[in-house]
Design a protein around this motif. Structure first.
Motif, short mmCIF file in Angstrom:
data_model
loop_
_atom_site.label_atom_id
_atom_site.label_comp_id
_atom_site.label_asym_id
_atom_site.label_seq_id
_atom_site.Cartn_x
_atom_site.Cartn_y
_atom_site.Cartn_z
N PRO A 53 -1.00 6.84 1.76
CA PRO A 53 -1.35 5.41 1.68
C PRO A 53 -2.14 4.92 2.88
O PRO A 53 -3.19 4.29 2.72
CB PRO A 53 0.03 4.73 1.61
N THR A 65 -5.69 -2.23 -2.25
CA THR A 65 -5.08 -3.01 -1.17
C THR A 65 -6.16 -3.59 -0.27
O THR A 65 -6.08 -4.75 0.15
CB THR A 65 -4.12 -2.13 -0.36
N CYS A 97 0.86 -1.18 0.00
CA CYS A 97 0.00 0.00 0.00
C CYS A 97 0.89 1.23 0.00
O CYS A 97 1.10 1.85 1.03
CB CYS A 97 -0.91 -0.02 1.24
N ARG A 107 -5.76 6.73 3.27
CA ARG A 107 -6.75 6.22 2.31
C ARG A 107 -7.12 4.77 2.60
O ARG A 107 -8.28 4.35 2.45
CB ARG A 107 -6.23 6.37 0.88
N PHE A 108 -6.12 4.00 3.02
CA PHE A 108 -6.37 2.59 3.33
C PHE A 108 -7.34 2.45 4.50
O PHE A 108 -8.30 1.66 4.44
CB PHE A 108 -5.05 1.89 3.65
N PRO A 132 -1.26 -2.62 6.10
CA PRO A 132 -0.74 -1.96 4.89
C PRO A 132 0.77 -1.76 5.00
O PRO A 132 1.27 -1.27 6.03
CB PRO A 132 -1.48 -0.61 4.88
N PRO A 186 -4.47 2.41 -2.47
CA PRO A 186 -4.92 1.91 -1.16
C PRO A 186 -6.27 1.19 -1.19
O PRO A 186 -6.47 0.20 -0.49
CB PRO A 186 -4.98 3.18 -0.32
#
Length: 382
Positions: free
Chosen positions: A339, A309, A292, A342-343, A323, A306
């Motif tokens: 990353p 992912t 990610c 957003r993940f 991540p 992300p």
């Protein structure tokens, strides 16, 4: 006057040609003689690669056609992105990390746990064994320190020199942010065995690792290590360390199975249906470390955004997802926290259990409560 001007221009052109030729010669000599670039497979090894479904016309292939070459326009954008000052692509101060003592590692016999070093490097301890994954422990992921961006944290949870005996090392591919010459050189005499995809062993042989300590695997091949099963599983990516060795070695993800745990490590990969296939064949997973970070619209097939992912975590049927491939280096133009932010946002919609530890934290995968990983340690760090 014209003759003087012409002579001046000729001399200037000649000087430029000499400088360019000198730079080219230096580059060629550097690539030729620097150990950082690794080795080349023997004729016998290359002949054996022809038995792989993933090897064709002298190179390894992804399952589907993947765009690897950027247009000149995109290449220009990428270069501008790296050299242009952009806000928050790196933290302004060293990232915090938790220290771990060498004796803590050497004497540990407890439940399965991991230590994250940032990016994709992990130390895994389970069933009395210690395993390193993608050991990149140097400060710059490049063949020379001037050619890359420095690590976000100067100090690691533990130095290579302090590490005790390592039973096994798993390597996903030969890019500099995953396979590091200096790390391998420092580790090789304290590692029991190295496992990697096809072709990567040539680098380790060049770096004087005992050939009897090297095992190469193709996708879907399995091997046993004590009471463990290691499975070399697919990824959608590419490889190469020099100017002319792209895709000469294979890239992979890994499944790590023991009698107590089932763990997945994605390596580097764009999103594709191999995640679902891996989940169907080897899932569900107790813990999954999934790429990610370092994404860009200019290379959408080789790294995941992300949100992808999160979907990959669902595809492999992971109970807990972490991540990775962020928090250590600037290899793309997004902000350094983009990353993970957003993940987490996407994972809440899908209601998956996410773990976001600080670098160096001890991660006990069987005692992590739901949402325990939402510590947001990265918030407020400039």
């Amino acid at each position: 006057m014209k003759r003087k001007l012409l002579k001046f221009l000729n001399r200037m052109v000649l000087s430029i040609v000499i400088v360019v030729a000198a730079i080219a010669l230096i580059v060629v000599l550097f690539v030729q003689f620097s150990p950082q670039f690794g080795g080349k497979a023997s004729k016998e090894a290359i002949e054996s690669y022809k038995n792989s479904k993933n090897y064709k016309d002298g190179v390894f292939k992804n399952t589907k056609d993947v765009k690897l070459d950027m247009s000149l326009k995109d290449m220009g954008k990428a270069l501008m992105g790296f050299f242009k000052s952009q806000p928050n692509t790196k933290p302004e101060h060293d990232l915090p990390s938790t220290k771990i003592d060498s004796l803590n590692i050497a004497n540990y016999k407890g439940d399965t746990r991991l230590v994250w070093f940032g990016h994709s490097t992990f130390l895994l301890q389970t069933q009395g064994k210690t395993i390193l994954i993608d050991p990149m422990l140097s400060s710059v992921p490049a063949p020379h320190p001037t050619l890359g961006s420095k690590r976000f944290s100067q100090e690691l949870p533990i130095t290579i020199e302090q590490l005790p005996k390592i039973d096994a090392v798993l390597i996903s591919h030969d890019h500099y942010d995953h396979l590091d010459y200096e790390s391998i050189k420092a580790l090789k005499d304290k590692v029991g065995h190295f496992y990697m995809p096809l072709g990567v062993g040539a680098h380790l042989l060049e770096w004087k690792v005992d050939k009897n300590k090297i095992t190469e695997l193709d996708w879907w091949e399995e091997t046993t290590f004590n009471d463990f099963k290691f499975v070399c599983t697919p990824a959608q990516h590419f490889s190469g360390r020099g100017l002319s060795d792209r895709a000469k070695t294979l890239w992979s993800s890994w499944v790590i199975q023991s009698k107590n745990d089932n763990i997945f490590f994605s390596g580097d990969s764009g999103y594709a249906d191999h995640f679902k296939t891996i989940g169907e064949k080897y899932g569900p997973f107790d813990f999954a470390m999934i790429e990610c970070g370092q994404y860009n619209e200019m290379w959408p097939d080789i790294h995941m955004f992300p949100e992808e992912t999160v979907q990959a975590g669902l595809d492999v049927n992971a109970k807990k997802v972490m991540p990775i491939h962020w928090g250590a280096f600037k290899l793309a133009m997004h902000t350094w926290t983009d990353p993970v932010e957003r993940f987490i946002k996407a994972s809440k919609k899908e209601k998956i259990n996410v773990i976001v530890p600080k670098i160096g934290d001890l991660i006990y995968i069987n005692s992590l409560e739901e949402n325990e990983g939402y510590k947001f340690w990265f918030e407020g760090l400039d």
